[in-house]
Design a protein around this motif. Structure first.
Motif, PDB file in Angstrom:
ATOM      1  N   ASP A 259       0.812  -1.212   0.000  1.00  0.00           N
ATOM      2  CA  ASP A 259       0.000   0.000   0.000  1.00  0.00           C
ATOM      3  C   ASP A 259       0.852   1.270   0.000  1.00  0.00           C
ATOM      4  O   ASP A 259       0.343   2.378   0.181  1.00  0.00           O
ATOM      5  CB  ASP A 259      -0.939   0.010   1.205  1.00  0.00           C
ATOM      6  CG  ASP A 259      -0.193  -0.136   2.531  1.00  0.00           C
ATOM      7  OD1 ASP A 259       1.041  -0.360   2.511  1.00  0.00           O
ATOM      8  OD2 ASP A 259      -0.847  -0.042   3.588  1.00  0.00           O
ATOM      9  N   GLU A 260       2.140   1.103  -0.222  1.00  0.00           N
ATOM     10  CA  GLU A 260       3.043   2.262  -0.221  1.00  0.00           C
ATOM     11  C   GLU A 260       3.202   2.807  -1.641  1.00  0.00           C
ATOM     12  O   GLU A 260       3.354   2.048  -2.597  1.00  0.00           O
ATOM     13  CB  GLU A 260       4.412   1.856   0.336  1.00  0.00           C
ATOM     14  CG  GLU A 260       5.408   3.001   0.419  1.00  0.00           C
ATOM     15  CD  GLU A 260       6.711   2.577   1.064  1.00  0.00           C
ATOM     16  OE1 GLU A 260       7.787   3.071   0.643  1.00  0.00           O
ATOM     17  OE2 GLU A 260       6.663   1.735   1.990  1.00  0.00           O
ATOM     18  N   GLY A 261       3.172   4.116  -1.779  1.00  0.00           N
ATOM     19  CA  GLY A 261       3.368   4.752  -3.074  1.00  0.00           C
ATOM     20  C   GLY A 261       4.597   5.636  -3.072  1.00  0.00           C
ATOM     21  O   GLY A 261       5.324   5.724  -2.086  1.00  0.00           O
ATOM     22  N   HIS A 262       4.815   6.293  -4.189  1.00  0.00           N
ATOM     23  CA  HIS A 262       5.972   7.169  -4.306  1.00  0.00           C
ATOM     24  C   HIS A 262       5.617   8.306  -5.255  1.00  0.00           C
ATOM     25  O   HIS A 262       4.926   8.093  -6.256  1.00  0.00           O
ATOM     26  CB  HIS A 262       7.184   6.394  -4.833  1.00  0.00           C
ATOM     27  CG  HIS A 262       8.447   7.202  -4.853  1.00  0.00           C
ATOM     28  ND1 HIS A 262       9.090   7.597  -3.707  1.00  0.00           N
ATOM     29  CD2 HIS A 262       9.165   7.700  -5.883  1.00  0.00           C
ATOM     30  CE1 HIS A 262      10.181   8.289  -4.032  1.00  0.00           C
ATOM     31  NE2 HIS A 262      10.230   8.376  -5.347  1.00  0.00           N
ATOM     32  N   ASP A 263       6.084   9.498  -4.938  1.00  0.00           N
ATOM     33  CA  ASP A 263       5.742  10.646  -5.772  1.00  0.00           C
ATOM     34  C   ASP A 263       6.868  11.662  -5.713  1.00  0.00           C
ATOM     35  O   ASP A 263       7.773  11.594  -4.880  1.00  0.00           O
ATOM     36  CB  ASP A 263       4.434  11.279  -5.288  1.00  0.00           C
ATOM     37  CG  ASP A 263       3.793  12.169  -6.341  1.00  0.00           C
ATOM     38  OD1 ASP A 263       4.358  12.244  -7.454  1.00  0.00           O
ATOM     39  OD2 ASP A 263       2.756  12.781  -6.053  1.00  0.00           O
ATOM     40  N   TRP A 264       6.819  12.604  -6.645  1.00  0.00           N
ATOM     41  CA  TRP A 264       7.779  13.699  -6.695  1.00  0.00           C
ATOM     42  C   TRP A 264       7.034  14.983  -7.071  1.00  0.00           C
ATOM     43  O   TRP A 264       6.174  14.949  -7.952  1.00  0.00           O
ATOM     44  CB  TRP A 264       8.876  13.408  -7.729  1.00  0.00           C
ATOM     45  CG  TRP A 264       9.844  14.561  -7.864  1.00  0.00           C
ATOM     46  CD1 TRP A 264       9.852  15.549  -8.788  1.00  0.00           C
ATOM     47  CD2 TRP A 264      10.940  14.838  -6.983  1.00  0.00           C
ATOM     48  NE1 TRP A 264      10.849  16.439  -8.561  1.00  0.00           N
ATOM     49  CE2 TRP A 264      11.542  16.035  -7.455  1.00  0.00           C
ATOM     50  CE3 TRP A 264      11.442  14.232  -5.840  1.00  0.00           C
ATOM     51  CZ2 TRP A 264      12.647  16.615  -6.823  1.00  0.00           C
ATOM     52  CZ3 TRP A 264      12.541  14.810  -5.240  1.00  0.00           C
ATOM     53  CH2 TRP A 264      13.132  15.975  -5.727  1.00  0.00           C
ATOM     54  N   PRO A 265       7.296  16.089  -6.418  1.00  0.00           N
ATOM     55  CA  PRO A 265       8.252  16.256  -5.308  1.00  0.00           C
ATOM     56  C   PRO A 265       7.738  15.657  -4.010  1.00  0.00           C
ATOM     57  O   PRO A 265       6.538  15.450  -3.860  1.00  0.00           O
ATOM     58  CB  PRO A 265       8.378  17.785  -5.212  1.00  0.00           C
ATOM     59  CG  PRO A 265       7.052  18.285  -5.664  1.00  0.00           C
ATOM     60  CD  PRO A 265       6.622  17.350  -6.782  1.00  0.00           C
ATOM     61  N   ALA A 266       8.665  15.372  -3.131  1.00  0.00           N
ATOM     62  CA  ALA A 266       8.289  14.799  -1.847  1.00  0.00           C
ATOM     63  C   ALA A 266       7.452  15.795  -1.070  1.00  0.00           C
ATOM     64  O   ALA A 266       7.675  17.012  -1.130  1.00  0.00           O
ATOM     65  CB  ALA A 266       9.532  14.417  -1.038  1.00  0.00           C
ATOM     66  N   VAL A 267       6.463  15.278  -0.348  1.00  0.00           N
ATOM     67  CA  VAL A 267       5.623  16.137   0.479  1.00  0.00           C
ATOM     68  C   VAL A 267       6.423  16.643   1.667  1.00  0.00           C
ATOM     69  O   VAL A 267       7.072  15.869   2.371  1.00  0.00           O
ATOM     70  CB  VAL A 267       4.381  15.360   0.960  1.00  0.00           C
ATOM     71  CG1 VAL A 267       3.537  16.236   1.882  1.00  0.00           C
ATOM     72  CG2 VAL A 267       3.553  14.892  -0.232  1.00  0.00           C
TER      73      VAL A 267
END
Length: 269
Positions: A259-267
């Motif tokens: 259930d872990e995601g990843h995005d850019w830019p980091a929050v």
């Protein structure tokens, strides 16, 4: 359940099984006790307590967990003997009964091909997905010493008969596709390994192996990596060894991080 210094709890052991850090599991149940419930903790193999010291050469440098019915005299005596010879041996706290009562998976011995340890399996050469995923499942959860033969499709059946090997992922054999299920699904079910993590992983493998990426978005990545490995290695055994860490990582994702995601830019907080 409180554990002694020389014990490991069922929950702690289950976290290790299926990973490269898994200990060697030695089942020392008496024949009478084993007959009452002929199932093994995943990857365990049976040995009589009075034969335990014969295993010393292969146990050197390995972590060992010894298992009996209740985690009492048989397992503690065998583990103490091993520690006398420099083996890092623990006992499964509460034994098989504690494992069973915790609802953790048990492999029916009736589902295991002979021999139970160091068994020989055979399938078609030039594997991609199922023919790599199945050996990973067998080595991590059923038979860590299993050996695999990859041969031309037309020779699988004859090789199986000649070398007393178990054929898999080939038509008209027991360990193969059944309807929408791929061979990995079949093994997971027959070996009693239908855990949430392995079921999640099975969905990805099935989607990639049957060209149905809509079943799991991760299937596209598994397919790309599998095809890449098949191009990188000419020797099928080298390919299998290289792919083991890939499936180890997929298993950890399925167990701990699905259930872990990843995005850019980091929050930023």
């Amino acid at each position: 359940m409180a554990t002694a210094y020389s014990e490991i709890s069922p929950t702690q052991l289950m976290r290790l099984i299926g990973t490269p850090e898994a200990p060697v599991l030695i089942d020392v149940l008496s024949d009478d006790d084993f007959t009452l419930d002929p199932r093994l903790i995943p990857s365990a193999r049976r040995h009589h307590p009075d034969q335990i010291l014969h295993l010393l050469p292969e146990l050197a440098g390995r972590r060992v967990v010894v298992i009996c019915q209740k985690g009492k005299k048989l397992s503690h005596g065998a583990a103490a003997l091993l520690r006398n010879h420099g083996i890092a041996a623990e006992v499964l706290a509460g034994g098989n009964w504690a494992w069973r009562d915790a609802g953790l998976p048990l492999v029916p011995v009736a589902s295991l091909p002979q021999p139970h340890s160091g068994g020989l399996w055979v399938t078609r050469h030039r594997p991609k997905i199922d023919r790599i995923a199945c050996p990973w499942l067998i080595r991590r959860f059923v038979d860590p010493k299993a050996q695999f033969l990859f041969v031309p499709p037309a020779e699988v059946t004859a090789v199986a008969e000649k070398f007393n090997a178990t054929p898999f992922d080939i038509e008209n054999t027991f360990w193969s596709h059944r309807g929408p299920s791929c061979s990995f699904d079949v093994m997971m079910t027959e070996f009693g390994l239908t855990t949430p993590a392995l079921s999640r992983l099975a969905a990805v493998i099935r989607a990639a192996d049957t060209n149905k990426p809509e079943l799991a978005p991760q299937a596209a990545g598994l397919l790309a990596l599998s095809v890449g490995l098949s191009r990188q290695y000419k020797n099928d055994i080298d390919q299998l060894e290289a792919a083991m860490p890939l499936y180890d990582a997929f298993y950890r994702w399925a167990r701990d991080a699905h259930d872990e995601g990843h995005d850019w830019p980091a929050v930023k907080n």
